[in-house]
Motif scaffolding. Sequence first.
Motif, short mmCIF file in Angstrom:
data_model
loop_
_atom_site.label_atom_id
_atom_site.label_comp_id
_atom_site.label_asym_id
_atom_site.label_seq_id
_atom_site.Cartn_x
_atom_site.Cartn_y
_atom_site.Cartn_z
N GLN A 33 -8.71 -2.59 10.63
CA GLN A 33 -7.67 -3.53 10.18
C GLN A 33 -6.28 -2.96 10.42
OE1 GLN A 33 -8.35 -5.05 6.21
NE2 GLN A 33 -6.17 -5.34 5.85
N LYS A 34 -6.14 -1.65 10.22
CA LYS A 34 -4.82 -1.03 10.39
C LYS A 34 -4.38 -1.09 11.85
CE LYS A 34 -3.55 3.03 8.23
NZ LYS A 34 -3.93 4.33 7.61
N LYS A 290 1.95 7.27 -5.65
CA LYS A 290 0.81 6.99 -4.77
C LYS A 290 -0.13 6.02 -5.49
CE LYS A 290 0.90 10.92 -1.83
NZ LYS A 290 0.19 11.49 -0.72
N GLY A 291 -0.92 5.31 -4.71
CA GLY A 291 -1.84 4.33 -5.28
C GLY A 291 -1.70 3.02 -4.54
N VAL A 292 -2.44 2.04 -5.00
CA VAL A 292 -2.38 0.73 -4.34
C VAL A 292 -2.28 -0.36 -5.39
CG1 VAL A 292 -3.48 -0.82 -2.67
CG2 VAL A 292 -3.87 1.65 -2.49
N ARG A 294 -2.68 -4.12 -6.65
CA ARG A 294 -3.66 -5.17 -6.33
C ARG A 294 -3.34 -6.45 -7.09
NH1 ARG A 294 -6.42 -3.26 -1.85
NH2 ARG A 294 -7.08 -1.12 -2.20
N PHE A 314 -1.65 -2.46 0.43
CA PHE A 314 -1.05 -1.32 1.08
C PHE A 314 -0.32 -1.80 2.33
CE2 PHE A 314 -1.13 2.29 4.01
CZ PHE A 314 -0.63 3.31 3.19
N VAL A 339 -2.24 0.29 -13.57
CA VAL A 339 -3.31 0.51 -12.60
C VAL A 339 -4.37 1.40 -13.25
CG1 VAL A 339 -3.93 1.39 -10.31
CG2 VAL A 339 -1.68 0.35 -10.67
N ARG A 340 -5.53 0.85 -13.51
CA ARG A 340 -6.62 1.59 -14.15
C ARG A 340 -6.14 2.35 -15.39
NH1 ARG A 340 -8.01 1.89 -8.73
NH2 ARG A 340 -6.90 3.82 -8.36
N LYS A 342 -3.25 3.34 -16.30
CA LYS A 342 -2.01 4.13 -16.19
C LYS A 342 -0.85 3.23 -15.77
CE LYS A 342 -4.43 7.94 -14.26
NZ LYS A 342 -4.66 8.58 -12.99
N ASP B 39 -10.34 0.71 6.54
CA ASP B 39 -9.40 1.84 6.60
C ASP B 39 -8.99 2.29 5.20
OD1 ASP B 39 -9.04 1.94 9.49
OD2 ASP B 39 -8.10 -0.02 9.25
N VAL B 41 -6.78 4.11 2.42
CA VAL B 41 -5.35 4.39 2.33
C VAL B 41 -4.99 5.22 1.09
CG1 VAL B 41 -4.66 2.38 3.67
CG2 VAL B 41 -4.94 2.14 1.20
N TYR B 42 -5.92 5.40 0.19
CA TYR B 42 -5.61 6.16 -1.03
C TYR B 42 -6.89 6.64 -1.68
CZ TYR B 42 -3.99 7.24 -5.75
OH TYR B 42 -3.72 7.85 -6.94
N VAL B 43 -6.86 7.87 -2.15
CA VAL B 43 -8.01 8.41 -2.88
C VAL B 43 -7.49 9.01 -4.19
CG1 VAL B 43 -9.94 10.04 -2.86
CG2 VAL B 43 -9.21 8.97 -0.73
N GLU B 44 -8.06 8.56 -5.29
CA GLU B 44 -7.71 9.13 -6.60
C GLU B 44 -8.79 10.15 -6.95
OE1 GLU B 44 -5.98 6.40 -9.60
OE2 GLU B 44 -7.64 7.10 -10.83
N GLU B 62 -9.54 3.76 -2.14
CA GLU B 62 -8.93 2.44 -1.91
C GLU B 62 -8.68 2.26 -0.42
OE1 GLU B 62 -6.41 0.52 -4.45
OE2 GLU B 62 -6.44 1.99 -6.07
N SER B 63 -9.11 1.13 0.07
CA SER B 63 -8.86 0.78 1.47
C SER B 63 -7.78 -0.28 1.51
CB SER B 63 -10.14 0.24 2.12
OG SER B 63 -10.44 -1.03 1.59
N VAL B 64 -7.39 -0.69 2.71
CA VAL B 64 -6.46 -1.80 2.82
C VAL B 64 -7.01 -3.02 2.09
CG1 VAL B 64 -5.10 -1.22 4.85
CG2 VAL B 64 -7.39 -2.11 5.15
#
Lengths: 363, 131
Positions: A33-34, A290-292, A294, A314, A339-340, A342, B39, B41-44, B62-64
């Motif tokens: 996808q990227k 950092k993080g995503v 949603r 992202f 987020v979760r 936090k 893909d 993009v982030y790992v906790e 976490e992916s896109v």
Amino acid sequence: MGAKTPHYDKHVEAGARIVDFGGWDMPLHYGSQKEEHFAVRQNAGVFDVSHMTIVDLTGERARDFLQYLVANDVAKLKDYGKALYTCMLNADGGVVDDLIVYYMSDTDYRMVVNAATREKDLAWIREHAGAFDIEVVERSELAMLAVQGPNARELAAPCIDAEYREAALALKPFYGMDAGEWFVARTGYTGEDGWEIVMPAADAHSAWDRLLAAGVSPAGLGARDTLRLEAAMNLYGSDMDETVSPLEAGLAWTIAWEPAERDFIGRSAIEALRNSPDRQRFVGLLLEDKGVLRNHQKVVVDGVGEGEITSGGFSPTIGRSIALARVPAGDYDRAQVEVRGKLLDVRIVKTPFVRNGQIRIDV
Amino acid sequence: MNELPGDLLYTNDHEWLRREGDGSVTVGITEHAAAALGDLVYVELPEVGQDVETGGEMAVVESVKAASDVYAPIAGSIAAVNDDLADEPEKINADPYGDGWIVRMTLSDGLDESELMTPDAYQQMLDELDD
């Protein structure tokens, strides 16, 4: 098994991961996808958008009808092929759907509405068309490709019938034209230049093959979503729906208040909110940590109240997470997102995040 | 999809586990899981020293597209985390069984292999998912 577009076999051939989208079997991505996202930002990508619903409206009072049906004013459309982005509202001022309407003549318009809302949209349009004696024809036999990216028009031009090629390349942004049996418009949903091309289903495979041979990358729904999010273009069902006013979904610019006597569906309902101090904001967020981000995550504005992310994800171009969110009225430029469990810091930024390959916010 | 590494054990949740010589285990997610997520993009990552129960949430990838929990395949304590993933989460896509490892754990009890899947058993599960 869902419905298949005329391009379906080509997606499978290109190695697509197929997913259900509003009852359609559509390509999510073709591997990465990227990479598809960057192909569109840096070169050119092609999306199958044949699942979208094309509706042709014809009748002596077609203009009157659309002035009543949609919140933007089609009287702004005076030149052949000119497009207008707008919403259909319900009587409560909620958004039935967002769409593009093309002006072909005073008695002939083309609308492109969403795929997932097809049935309800057609019912809504037909319900109101009767009083205006409008012929409503769905063009489900047509295929549609979106070719997007800085090199999209140049690479796609050889696919256009030679007779119309020059005129197609000369189209200004947000204009479309008939090109033989094709319809070519300089529109899109990525924040990049490009065309959306409507064609008979019989041309679907050859057009796809020629675009790929020309160096255009196939791009799936995944990249389509990250591209439109970076461009801060709304997604129906996420950013707005029948319970949300366009005024609280960043769509105030698509409402034509003048002339004041034009009575479109939902007008009186949204008038009340127009100058209300309580009107919620619709903003862009940049995640500082950092993080995503949603969809549906809670936005907390200290001392003001709470809001919600309507589209989060992202941003491949920025390398950080971004979101669109509906948040309480007030003058502030920082907030936090849960987020979760936090609270992460976000900054409110002016959208779009990215346009024409360039990052448009301070990172 | 490439052939599964034969020296690993697998879980229903698409994690893999490698027995290191010192009695600890290394854990990651399988190529199937990484491909399904798209893909990354982030790992906790968890804290080193943190105790985890079997099946407990241990990390988030976490992916896109989506966020997905990574569960502890076995009870133990986090001995090390792959800090490289903070800046290069895509290593999980590129090399899920190597540079894309997620944590190393020391086990609370011994390793009961009957609780985990052999490569053949996991392959069979994947084959059934495809049907």
